[in-house]
Write a protein that holds these residues in place. Structure first.
Motif, short mmCIF file in Angstrom:
data_model
loop_
_atom_site.label_atom_id
_atom_site.label_comp_id
_atom_site.label_asym_id
_atom_site.label_seq_id
_atom_site.Cartn_x
_atom_site.Cartn_y
_atom_site.Cartn_z
N GLN A 14 57.79 65.56 -54.34
CA GLN A 14 56.61 64.49 -53.90
C GLN A 14 57.27 63.75 -52.60
N PHE A 15 58.48 63.41 -52.70
CA PHE A 15 59.20 62.74 -51.58
C PHE A 15 59.01 63.36 -50.36
N ILE A 16 58.86 64.72 -50.33
CA ILE A 16 58.80 65.64 -49.07
C ILE A 16 57.38 65.61 -48.97
N LYS A 17 56.63 66.05 -49.90
CA LYS A 17 55.16 66.05 -49.55
C LYS A 17 54.52 64.76 -49.10
N ASP A 18 54.84 63.71 -49.60
CA ASP A 18 54.50 62.47 -48.89
C ASP A 18 54.77 62.00 -47.32
N ARG A 19 55.60 62.88 -46.88
CA ARG A 19 56.10 62.97 -45.49
C ARG A 19 55.42 63.85 -44.61
N VAL A 20 54.62 64.89 -45.19
CA VAL A 20 54.06 65.89 -44.23
C VAL A 20 52.64 65.32 -43.84
N ARG A 21 52.47 65.36 -42.57
CA ARG A 21 51.17 64.79 -42.12
C ARG A 21 50.14 65.88 -41.89
N THR A 22 49.05 65.81 -42.05
CA THR A 22 47.86 66.43 -42.17
C THR A 22 47.10 66.11 -40.73
N ILE A 36 55.20 69.49 -40.47
CA ILE A 36 56.48 69.02 -41.10
C ILE A 36 57.23 68.10 -40.22
N THR A 37 56.99 67.85 -38.99
CA THR A 37 57.74 67.01 -38.07
C THR A 37 58.29 65.72 -38.88
N VAL A 39 58.71 65.33 -41.68
CA VAL A 39 60.03 65.42 -42.63
C VAL A 39 61.27 65.62 -41.92
N LEU A 40 61.31 66.27 -40.58
CA LEU A 40 62.48 66.68 -40.03
C LEU A 40 62.93 65.33 -39.36
N GLN A 41 62.00 64.43 -38.84
CA GLN A 41 62.46 63.09 -38.10
C GLN A 41 63.13 62.12 -39.15
N ASP A 42 62.81 62.34 -40.58
CA ASP A 42 63.45 61.48 -41.36
C ASP A 42 64.58 62.00 -42.08
N ARG A 43 65.56 61.37 -41.70
CA ARG A 43 66.94 61.97 -42.28
C ARG A 43 67.26 61.90 -43.84
N LEU A 46 64.95 64.93 -44.63
CA LEU A 46 65.45 66.42 -44.09
C LEU A 46 66.85 66.56 -45.14
N ARG A 47 67.45 65.74 -45.44
CA ARG A 47 68.71 65.88 -46.30
C ARG A 47 67.95 66.38 -47.66
N THR A 48 66.99 65.52 -48.24
CA THR A 48 66.56 65.97 -49.41
C THR A 48 65.91 67.52 -49.36
N LEU A 49 65.27 67.94 -48.49
CA LEU A 49 64.67 69.24 -48.44
C LEU A 49 65.75 70.14 -48.44
N ILE A 50 66.69 70.08 -47.26
CA ILE A 50 67.90 71.16 -47.13
C ILE A 50 68.65 70.96 -48.72
N ASP A 51 68.77 70.06 -49.11
CA ASP A 51 69.73 69.90 -50.65
C ASP A 51 68.89 70.76 -51.73
N LEU A 52 67.37 70.61 -51.61
CA LEU A 52 66.69 71.37 -52.62
C LEU A 52 66.93 72.86 -52.44
N PHE A 53 66.70 73.42 -51.10
CA PHE A 53 67.13 74.79 -50.82
C PHE A 53 68.59 75.32 -51.34
N VAL A 54 69.65 74.48 -50.92
CA VAL A 54 70.76 74.72 -51.02
C VAL A 54 71.36 74.72 -52.56
N GLN A 55 70.66 73.92 -53.43
CA GLN A 55 70.90 73.74 -54.92
C GLN A 55 70.17 75.21 -55.43
N ARG A 56 69.19 75.68 -54.73
CA ARG A 56 68.59 76.60 -55.41
C ARG A 56 69.22 78.08 -55.25
#
Length: 188
Positions: A14-22, A36-37, A39-43, A46-56
């Motif tokens: 939800q944290f990631i989704k809330d930062r996606v602009r439509t 998604i920009t 998401v990329l601009q918010d440190r 971006l850290r949360t997103l990468i951490d989700l993928f890394v943990q997976r």
């Protein structure tokens, strides 16, 4: 991978989704572009997103991360670095300098071709393919077919966003490609 949940932890997603602009009506009328920009601009995002993928994928015994041109080139190399893996670019036609294999596909509003270097992966390599979103699934399927033509095993396709109403996630799953996405948006 069967012990890993198929969705991201709810709060982080939800944290990631809330930062996606439509952006409505881009690149053509009727299209809702998921940008998604932010998401990329918010440190933190971006850290949360990468951490989700890394943990997976930390224990998935992968050989490489493949990223789809162009936004898969943003997340893919970061993920590869964090997992101590190599990165394989799958580019739009005519962008790779060495001998390539090509695969054409349909987008939601056009058609395209992607290519991969013929020596990008070895037979038996275990690869996760990443992009920013799954819409019609054409790009992800084309990239998956290229990797398989080279003998790689596509462990999973991964994206930040799923647009399930466009049918891409269903197409991938019906094609035997496991899919992981962080969040989804209904509609087009």
């Amino acid at each position: 991978m069967s012990s890993i949940p198929s969705t991201a932890p709810r709060e982080a997603a939800q944290f990631i989704k809330d930062r996606v602009r439509t952006i409505d009506d881009w690149p053509q009328p009727g299209v809702q572009f998921r940008d998604i920009t932010p998401v990329l601009q918010d440190r933190r995002a971006l850290r949360t997103l990468i951490d989700l993928f890394v943990q997976r994928y930390i224990d998935a015994k992968l050989d490489a991360i493949a990223g789809l041109d162009a936004r898969g080139f943003i997340i893919g190399p970061i993920l590869a670095y964090e997992l101590s893996l190599g990165f394989v670019p799958i580019r739009k036609k005519g962008k790779l300098p060495y001998r390539t294999l090509a695969e054409s596909y349909e987008l939601e509003y056009a058609s395209a071709t992607v290519e991969i270097h013929e020596d990008a992966v070895k037979p038996g390599d275990r690869v996760v393919i990443v992009d920013d979103l799954v819409a019609t699934g054409g790009t992800m399927m084309a990239g998956t077919r290229l990797l398989k033509r080279l003998g790689a095993t596509v462990v999973e396709a991964a994206a930040i966003i799923d647009l399930p109403d466009l049918g891409g996630s269903a197409l991938l799953r019906e094609g035997g490609v496991p899919l992981y996405t962080v969040c989804e948006f209904a509609g087009h």
